[in-house]
Design a protein around this motif. Structure first.
Motif, PDB file in Angstrom:
ATOM      1  N   UNK A 155       0.808  -1.229   0.000  1.00  0.00           N
ATOM      2  CA  UNK A 155       0.000   0.000   0.000  1.00  0.00           C
ATOM      3  C   UNK A 155       0.840   1.278   0.000  1.00  0.00           C
ATOM      4  N   UNK A 156       2.017   1.233  -0.633  1.00  0.00           N
ATOM      5  CA  UNK A 156       2.788   2.468  -0.750  1.00  0.00           C
ATOM      6  C   UNK A 156       1.930   3.485  -1.508  1.00  0.00           C
ATOM      7  N   UNK A 157       1.978   4.749  -1.115  1.00  0.00           N
ATOM      8  CA  UNK A 157       1.147   5.756  -1.784  1.00  0.00           C
ATOM      9  C   UNK A 157       1.461   5.851  -3.285  1.00  0.00           C
ATOM     10  N   UNK A 158       0.420   6.043  -4.065  1.00  0.00           N
ATOM     11  CA  UNK A 158       0.571   6.131  -5.525  1.00  0.00           C
ATOM     12  C   UNK A 158       1.491   7.282  -5.917  1.00  0.00           C
ATOM     13  N   UNK A 159       1.325   8.423  -5.269  1.00  0.00           N
ATOM     14  CA  UNK A 159       2.168   9.581  -5.602  1.00  0.00           C
ATOM     15  C   UNK A 159       3.636   9.271  -5.353  1.00  0.00           C
ATOM     16  N   UNK A 160       3.956   8.702  -4.191  1.00  0.00           N
ATOM     17  CA  UNK A 160       5.351   8.368  -3.883  1.00  0.00           C
ATOM     18  C   UNK A 160       5.894   7.353  -4.876  1.00  0.00           C
ATOM     19  N   UNK A 161       5.080   6.391  -5.246  1.00  0.00           N
ATOM     20  CA  UNK A 161       5.491   5.374  -6.217  1.00  0.00           C
ATOM     21  C   UNK A 161       5.826   6.011  -7.563  1.00  0.00           C
ATOM     22  N   UNK A 162       4.952   6.873  -8.041  1.00  0.00           N
ATOM     23  CA  UNK A 162       5.180   7.529  -9.340  1.00  0.00           C
ATOM     24  C   UNK A 162       6.371   8.484  -9.293  1.00  0.00           C
ATOM     25  N   UNK A 163       6.528   9.191  -8.185  1.00  0.00           N
ATOM     26  CA  UNK A 163       7.678  10.098  -8.031  1.00  0.00           C
ATOM     27  C   UNK A 163       8.979   9.295  -8.052  1.00  0.00           C
ATOM     28  N   UNK A 164       9.021   8.178  -7.333  1.00  0.00           N
ATOM     29  CA  UNK A 164      10.237   7.363  -7.298  1.00  0.00           C
ATOM     30  C   UNK A 164      10.572   6.788  -8.673  1.00  0.00           C
ATOM     31  N   UNK A 165       9.560   6.388  -9.424  1.00  0.00           N
ATOM     32  CA  UNK A 165       9.808   5.888 -10.783  1.00  0.00           C
ATOM     33  C   UNK A 165      10.297   7.027 -11.674  1.00  0.00           C
ATOM     34  N   UNK A 166       9.641   8.171 -11.612  1.00  0.00           N
ATOM     35  CA  UNK A 166      10.056   9.318 -12.429  1.00  0.00           C
ATOM     36  C   UNK A 166      11.486   9.738 -12.093  1.00  0.00           C
ATOM     37  N   UNK A 167      11.823   9.711 -10.820  1.00  0.00           N
ATOM     38  CA  UNK A 167      13.164  10.074 -10.377  1.00  0.00           C
ATOM     39  C   UNK A 167      14.214   9.160 -11.019  1.00  0.00           C
ATOM     40  N   UNK A 168      13.939   7.865 -11.045  1.00  0.00           N
ATOM     41  CA  UNK A 168      14.864   6.902 -11.653  1.00  0.00           C
ATOM     42  C   UNK A 168      14.963   7.133 -13.166  1.00  0.00           C
ATOM     43  N   UNK A 169      13.837   7.372 -13.811  1.00  0.00           N
ATOM     44  CA  UNK A 169      13.848   7.612 -15.264  1.00  0.00           C
ATOM     45  C   UNK A 169      14.716   8.827 -15.589  1.00  0.00           C
ATOM     46  N   UNK A 170      14.510   9.920 -14.881  1.00  0.00           N
ATOM     47  CA  UNK A 170      15.278  11.145 -15.143  1.00  0.00           C
ATOM     48  C   UNK A 170      16.764  10.915 -14.871  1.00  0.00           C
ATOM     49  N   UNK A 171      17.069  10.335 -13.707  1.00  0.00           N
ATOM     50  CA  UNK A 171      18.471  10.117 -13.329  1.00  0.00           C
ATOM     51  C   UNK A 171      19.201   9.267 -14.357  1.00  0.00           C
ATOM     52  N   UNK A 172      18.578   8.179 -14.763  1.00  0.00           N
ATOM     53  CA  UNK A 172      19.281   7.252 -15.650  1.00  0.00           C
ATOM     54  C   UNK A 172      19.218   7.661 -17.117  1.00  0.00           C
ATOM     55  N   UNK A 173      18.267   8.505 -17.480  1.00  0.00           N
ATOM     56  CA  UNK A 173      18.320   9.064 -18.838  1.00  0.00           C
ATOM     57  C   UNK A 173      19.504  10.027 -18.932  1.00  0.00           C
ATOM     58  N   UNK A 174      19.646  10.873 -17.931  1.00  0.00           N
ATOM     59  CA  UNK A 174      20.789  11.804 -17.928  1.00  0.00           C
ATOM     60  C   UNK A 174      22.111  11.025 -17.902  1.00  0.00           C
ATOM     61  N   UNK A 175      22.194  10.021 -17.036  1.00  0.00           N
ATOM     62  CA  UNK A 175      23.412   9.202 -16.990  1.00  0.00           C
ATOM     63  C   UNK A 175      23.618   8.490 -18.311  1.00  0.00           C
TER      64      UNK A 175
END
Length: 184
Positions: A155-175
């Motif tokens: 039951x992790x919050x949907x917002x936190x889940x989406x933020x964490x996924x977006x964070x990984x996408x941005x970080x690893x696209x830049x990398x």
């Protein structure tokens, strides 16, 4: 040697992005909340009611009795009534060392970047953007699995889940942009 350099550069980019993401942008704080009586009631209950450092669940679902239909109905009723919690408890507290935590986090990123660099060596895409997306998808697949599993099961919050996924996408696209430039 190019893969090692690409991994170092990729890990550095991810480390810098992560610092910005957590310290400058507010999005990781959107779903973090505190208890009303954190110090008096909740902290004391966690200290006295826990059995040492570990993962805790309220209501607890004992794997030994989980297959019993009556116990399962009882657990479902408790879970629906609430509260439901899945948390790490360390009753003795933690010795917080930001420098050590940052160093370990960099090493984690370096390990992932090295795996991404190896995979990038097998990538058939020829454009820089295509190769950067390859790195992004390769790393994000694991992050999506973990984040969505936590959302689904705990039951992790949907917002936190989406933020964490977006964070990984941005970080690893830049990398990935930098890594793809190094590993042709």
């Amino acid at each position: 040697m190019r893969k090692v350099i690409a991994a170092l550069v990729g890990a550095t980019v991810v480390f810098i992005w992560s610092g910005l993401s957590w310290m400058v942008f507010p999005w990781h704080n959107w779903d973090i909340k505190t208890f009303k009586e954190e110090g008096k009631v909740v902290a004391e209950a966690l200290k006295t009611q826990s059995d040492g450092h570990g993962l805790y669940m309220i209501p607890y679902c004992d794997p030994k009795t989980a297959k019993d239909p009556e116990k399962e109905k009882e657990w479902i009723a408790k879970a629906q009534q609430g509260p439901f919690a899945y948390m790490v408890v360390k009753p003795e507290g933690v010795k917080w060392d930001m420098k050590l935590a940052l160093a370990v986090q960099f090493l984690i990123g370096l390990g992932v970047a090295f795996i991404a660099a190896i995979l990038l060596g097998y990538c058939k895409a020829t454009s820089l953007i295509g190769r950067a997306w390859f790195v992004t998808f390769a790393v994000t697949a694991g992050a999506v699995l973990v984040q969505l599993s936590n959302w689904n099961w705990w039951a992790f919050p949907t917002t936190a889940t989406l933020v964490n996924i977006a964070d990984v996408v941005i970080a690893w696209y830049l990398a990935g942009l930098f890594m793809a430039k190094i590993i042709k």
